[in-house]
Design a protein around this motif. Structure first.
Motif, PDB file in Angstrom:
ATOM      1  N   GLU A   1      58.202  81.896  65.410  1.00 34.35           N
ATOM      2  CA  GLU A   1      57.070  81.941  66.336  1.00 34.35           C
ATOM      3  C   GLU A   1      55.774  82.368  65.638  1.00 34.35           C
ATOM      4  OE1 GLU A   1      59.724  85.546  67.466  1.00 34.35           O
ATOM      5  OE2 GLU A   1      59.997  83.523  66.709  1.00 34.35           O
ATOM      6  N   TYR A   2      55.880  83.199  64.612  1.00 30.77           N
ATOM      7  CA  TYR A   2      54.691  83.563  63.833  1.00 30.77           C
ATOM      8  C   TYR A   2      54.191  82.349  63.057  1.00 30.77           C
ATOM      9  CZ  TYR A   2      56.380  88.432  64.466  1.00 30.77           C
ATOM     10  OH  TYR A   2      56.819  89.629  64.965  1.00 30.77           O
ATOM     11  N   LEU A   3      55.138  81.614  62.482  1.00 31.71           N
ATOM     12  CA  LEU A   3      54.771  80.425  61.713  1.00 31.71           C
ATOM     13  C   LEU A   3      54.187  79.337  62.620  1.00 31.71           C
ATOM     14  CD1 LEU A   3      54.689  79.186  58.914  1.00 31.71           C
ATOM     15  CD2 LEU A   3      56.928  78.198  59.387  1.00 31.71           C
ATOM     16  N   GLU A   4      54.750  79.171  63.808  1.00 24.74           N
ATOM     17  CA  GLU A   4      54.208  78.188  64.756  1.00 24.74           C
ATOM     18  C   GLU A   4      52.774  78.530  65.126  1.00 24.74           C
ATOM     19  OE1 GLU A   4      56.936  77.969  68.064  1.00 24.74           O
ATOM     20  OE2 GLU A   4      58.586  77.398  66.732  1.00 24.74           O
ATOM     21  N   PHE A   5      52.494  79.810  65.335  1.00 20.80           N
ATOM     22  CA  PHE A   5      51.141  80.265  65.631  1.00 20.80           C
ATOM     23  C   PHE A   5      50.202  79.895  64.480  1.00 20.80           C
ATOM     24  CE2 PHE A   5      48.054  83.638  64.672  1.00 20.80           C
ATOM     25  CZ  PHE A   5      47.271  83.607  65.804  1.00 20.80           C
ATOM     26  N   ALA A   6      50.587  80.246  63.244  1.00 23.76           N
ATOM     27  CA  ALA A   6      49.743  79.966  62.076  1.00 23.76           C
ATOM     28  C   ALA A   6      49.555  78.468  61.889  1.00 23.76           C
ATOM     29  CB  ALA A   6      50.351  80.595  60.831  1.00 23.76           C
ATOM     30  N   SER A   7      50.614  77.693  62.052  1.00 25.12           N
ATOM     31  CA  SER A   7      50.522  76.237  61.895  1.00 25.12           C
ATOM     32  C   SER A   7      49.566  75.637  62.908  1.00 25.12           C
ATOM     33  CB  SER A   7      51.906  75.597  62.039  1.00 25.12           C
ATOM     34  OG  SER A   7      52.738  75.962  60.969  1.00 25.12           O
ATOM     35  N   ARG A   8      49.633  76.108  64.130  1.00 27.99           N
ATOM     36  CA  ARG A   8      48.748  75.598  65.193  1.00 27.99           C
ATOM     37  C   ARG A   8      47.289  75.946  64.895  1.00 27.99           C
ATOM     38  NH1 ARG A   8      51.026  78.063  68.922  1.00 27.99           N
ATOM     39  NH2 ARG A   8      49.566  79.758  69.260  1.00 27.99           N
ATOM     40  N   VAL A   9      47.032  77.183  64.529  1.00 26.86           N
ATOM     41  CA  VAL A   9      45.657  77.629  64.255  1.00 26.86           C
ATOM     42  C   VAL A   9      45.079  76.913  63.034  1.00 26.86           C
ATOM     43  CG1 VAL A   9      44.246  79.600  63.535  1.00 26.86           C
ATOM     44  CG2 VAL A   9      45.923  79.876  65.373  1.00 26.86           C
ATOM     45  N   LEU A  10      45.873  76.783  61.981  1.00 24.15           N
ATOM     46  CA  LEU A  10      45.384  76.211  60.728  1.00 24.15           C
ATOM     47  C   LEU A  10      45.488  74.692  60.679  1.00 24.15           C
ATOM     48  CD1 LEU A  10      46.863  78.883  58.307  1.00 24.15           C
ATOM     49  CD2 LEU A  10      44.476  78.659  59.044  1.00 24.15           C
ATOM     50  N   GLY A  11      46.222  74.107  61.620  1.00 21.32           N
ATOM     51  CA  GLY A  11      46.357  72.654  61.653  1.00 21.32           C
ATOM     52  C   GLY A  11      47.194  72.090  60.520  1.00 21.32           C
ATOM     53  N   VAL A  12      48.163  72.873  60.062  1.00 19.37           N
ATOM     54  CA  VAL A  12      49.051  72.453  58.982  1.00 19.37           C
ATOM     55  C   VAL A  12      50.484  72.664  59.452  1.00 19.37           C
ATOM     56  CG1 VAL A  12      49.756  72.897  56.586  1.00 19.37           C
ATOM     57  CG2 VAL A  12      47.354  73.131  57.241  1.00 19.37           C
ATOM     58  N   ASP A  13      51.355  71.736  59.126  1.00 24.04           N
ATOM     59  CA  ASP A  13      52.755  71.844  59.523  1.00 24.04           C
ATOM     60  C   ASP A  13      53.539  72.573  58.437  1.00 24.04           C
ATOM     61  OD1 ASP A  13      55.112  71.546  60.944  1.00 24.04           O
ATOM     62  OD2 ASP A  13      55.465  69.518  60.192  1.00 24.04           O
ATOM     63  N   TYR A  14      53.455  73.903  58.446  1.00 22.91           N
ATOM     64  CA  TYR A  14      54.175  74.703  57.455  1.00 22.91           C
ATOM     65  C   TYR A  14      55.661  74.728  57.783  1.00 22.91           C
ATOM     66  CZ  TYR A  14      49.637  76.552  56.006  1.00 22.91           C
ATOM     67  OH  TYR A  14      48.353  76.688  55.548  1.00 22.91           O
ATOM     68  N   LYS A  15      56.478  74.888  56.766  1.00 24.47           N
ATOM     69  CA  LYS A  15      57.924  75.010  56.910  1.00 24.47           C
ATOM     70  C   LYS A  15      58.331  76.432  56.544  1.00 24.47           C
ATOM     71  CE  LYS A  15      58.270  70.610  57.733  1.00 24.47           C
ATOM     72  NZ  LYS A  15      57.851  70.279  59.050  1.00 24.47           N
ATOM     73  N   LEU A  16      59.208  77.019  57.323  1.00 23.62           N
ATOM     74  CA  LEU A  16      59.613  78.402  57.130  1.00 23.62           C
ATOM     75  C   LEU A  16      60.189  78.652  55.733  1.00 23.62           C
ATOM     76  CD1 LEU A  16      59.506  80.990  58.780  1.00 23.62           C
ATOM     77  CD2 LEU A  16      61.817  80.516  59.581  1.00 23.62           C
ATOM     78  N   ASP A  17      60.885  77.673  55.186  1.00 17.11           N
ATOM     79  CA  ASP A  17      61.484  77.833  53.856  1.00 17.11           C
ATOM     80  C   ASP A  17      60.449  77.880  52.740  1.00 17.11           C
ATOM     81  OD1 ASP A  17      63.953  77.758  55.052  1.00 17.11           O
ATOM     82  OD2 ASP A  17      64.348  75.667  54.546  1.00 17.11           O
ATOM     83  N   ASN A  18      59.217  77.429  53.008  1.00 11.49           N
ATOM     84  CA  ASN A  18      58.203  77.318  51.960  1.00 11.49           C
ATOM     85  C   ASN A  18      57.120  78.383  52.021  1.00 11.49           C
ATOM     86  OD1 ASN A  18      59.532  75.003  51.165  1.00 11.49           O
ATOM     87  ND2 ASN A  18      58.219  73.663  52.352  1.00 11.49           N
ATOM     88  N   VAL A  19      57.258  79.364  52.901  1.00 12.89           N
ATOM     89  CA  VAL A  19      56.207  80.374  53.039  1.00 12.89           C
ATOM     90  C   VAL A  19      56.781  81.785  53.057  1.00 12.89           C
ATOM     91  CG1 VAL A  19      54.725  78.823  54.374  1.00 12.89           C
ATOM     92  CG2 VAL A  19      56.204  80.418  55.571  1.00 12.89           C
ATOM     93  N   LYS A  20      55.933  82.698  52.672  1.00 12.90           N
ATOM     94  CA  LYS A  20      56.123  84.126  52.923  1.00 12.90           C
ATOM     95  C   LYS A  20      54.997  84.488  53.862  1.00 12.90           C
ATOM     96  CE  LYS A  20      59.376  84.600  49.819  1.00 12.90           C
ATOM     97  NZ  LYS A  20      60.742  84.510  50.240  1.00 12.90           N
TER      98      LYS A  20
END
Length: 138
Positions: free
Chosen positions: A10-29
């Motif tokens: 849910e934190y990653l979904e928030f960041a992806s939505r705000v930044l307009g990038v489809d981040y993957k949980l396996d690729n981020v800290k």
């Protein structure tokens, strides 16, 4: 409010939505500033790591106020935990609020990225080196 290094979807979904990038949980800290209901107000993402550094992106809810503690934690992770020598961020040229914030916390412009985001949307490459990071000094 609390600071957490948990990697929650849910934190990653928030960041992806705000930044307009489809981040993957396996690729981020990530480091997040969340409220008592566990809703993120700010999420810092660390991506594209190599031996010397990583990319650092921040997503906020637009009403978030940065605390010194959160900023310290945001730089402690790449510079101390990971032992990187530099972090960088690419900000849209017209995003003056983000550019001002990044400059205020110590990033400096390294390059202008012509048409980075699209034909009329240029990027500004900002960097911070560990030796210049005021947030690590106590």
């Amino acid at each position: 409010m609390r600071i957490t290094g948990e990697r929650k979807p849910e934190y990653l979904e928030f960041a992806s939505r705000v930044l307009g990038v489809d981040y993957k949980l396996d690729n981020v800290k990530m480091i997040s500033h969340v409220d008592d209901d566990d809703k993120p107000h700010a999420v810092v993402l660390y991506t594209h790591s190599n031996k010397s550094g990583c990319e650092m992106s921040i997503a906020t809810n637009g009403q978030w106020t940065a605390t010194k503690e959160f900023i310290r934690e945001s730089f402690y992770y790449p510079f101390v935990t990971c032992a990187f020598n530099r972090v960088h961020s690419v900000v849209e040229q017209q995003n003056t609020k983000a550019l001002e914030f990044n400059t205020r916390i110590g990033f400096v412009q390294e390059a202008f990225l012509n048409h980075w985001f699209d034909l009329n949307n240029h990027g500004i490459l900002l960097v911070m080196f560990k030796q210049d990071c005021q947030w690590l000094r106590r």
